[in-house]
Design a protein around this motif. Structure first.
Motif, PDB file in Angstrom:
ATOM      1  N   ASP A  57       0.796  -1.259  -0.057  1.00 35.57           N
ATOM      2  CA  ASP A  57       0.037   0.035   0.063  1.00 35.57           C
ATOM      3  C   ASP A  57       0.707   1.226   0.152  1.00 35.57           C
ATOM      4  OD1 ASP A  57      -2.090  -1.757  -0.058  1.00 35.57           O
ATOM      5  OD2 ASP A  57      -2.821  -1.451   2.128  1.00 35.57           O
ATOM      6  N   ALA A  58       1.822   1.185   0.845  1.00 32.14           N
ATOM      7  CA  ALA A  58       2.872   2.284   0.698  1.00 32.14           C
ATOM      8  C   ALA A  58       3.378   2.713  -0.553  1.00 32.14           C
ATOM      9  CB  ALA A  58       3.880   2.115   2.058  1.00 32.14           C
ATOM     10  N   MET A  59       3.778   1.589  -1.263  1.00 26.45           N
ATOM     11  CA  MET A  59       4.534   1.979  -2.547  1.00 26.45           C
ATOM     12  C   MET A  59       3.455   2.170  -3.426  1.00 26.45           C
ATOM     13  SD  MET A  59       7.635   1.181  -2.061  1.00 26.45           S
ATOM     14  CE  MET A  59       7.357   1.929  -0.156  1.00 26.45           C
ATOM     15  N   ASP A  60       2.219   1.641  -3.652  1.00 26.86           N
ATOM     16  CA  ASP A  60       1.340   2.086  -4.524  1.00 26.86           C
ATOM     17  C   ASP A  60       0.956   3.539  -4.277  1.00 26.86           C
ATOM     18  OD1 ASP A  60       1.033  -0.534  -5.316  1.00 26.86           O
ATOM     19  OD2 ASP A  60      -0.726  -0.992  -4.148  1.00 26.86           O
ATOM     20  N   GLU A  61       0.820   4.096  -3.095  1.00 28.46           N
ATOM     21  CA  GLU A  61       0.591   5.464  -2.901  1.00 28.46           C
ATOM     22  C   GLU A  61       1.802   6.379  -3.499  1.00 28.46           C
ATOM     23  OE1 GLU A  61       0.488   6.064   1.399  1.00 28.46           O
ATOM     24  OE2 GLU A  61      -1.275   4.902   1.618  1.00 28.46           O
TER      25      GLU A  61
END
Length: 118
Positions: A57-61
């Motif tokens: 999720d942190a990378m997708d953001e």
């Protein structure tokens, strides 16, 4: 964004999911596999999955591609491949058994800014 910045974001994502004993190793001088390893563990399979999802999720953001994620179904050792950074998320029992920090003992530990209030 540089690899050290991404490493810090990954460490924060792990910390947000209450990962334990988060360690970053600079692999530049000891391996061609990646520039950095981030190693942590969770106390059960559900937490190990949550930590790996938190990283994704942190990378997708930030529009940073997760190249590969392996081991999610068993959740005993999940590997999250970000290219130059490889994250190893262990179940606590497997972490003690594989002991990557000892295996890669020549790697320099990278200081991380996590778990600090304020």
């Amino acid at each position: 964004m540089g690899n050290k910045e991404i490493l810090q974001i990954v460490a924060e994502a792990c910390d947000d999911k209450r990962a334990e004993d988060i360690v970053a190793l600079d692999m530049n001088e000891v391996s061609l596999v990646a520039d950095y390893f981030l190693i942590c563990h969770g106390s059960n399979e559900r937490q190990v999955q949550a930590i790996s999802r938190g990283i994704k999720d942190a990378m997708d953001e930030r529009d940073i591609a997760v190249k590969r994620m392996e081991g999610f179904e068993q959740s005993r050792w999940i590997l999250v491949d970000l290219g130059d950074i490889v994250c190893h998320i262990f179940h606590k029992d497997e972490r003690n058994y594989y002991n990557l920090e000892r295996l890669w003992g020549d790697a320099v530990r990278v200081p991380l800014q996590i778990g600090q209030e304020g």
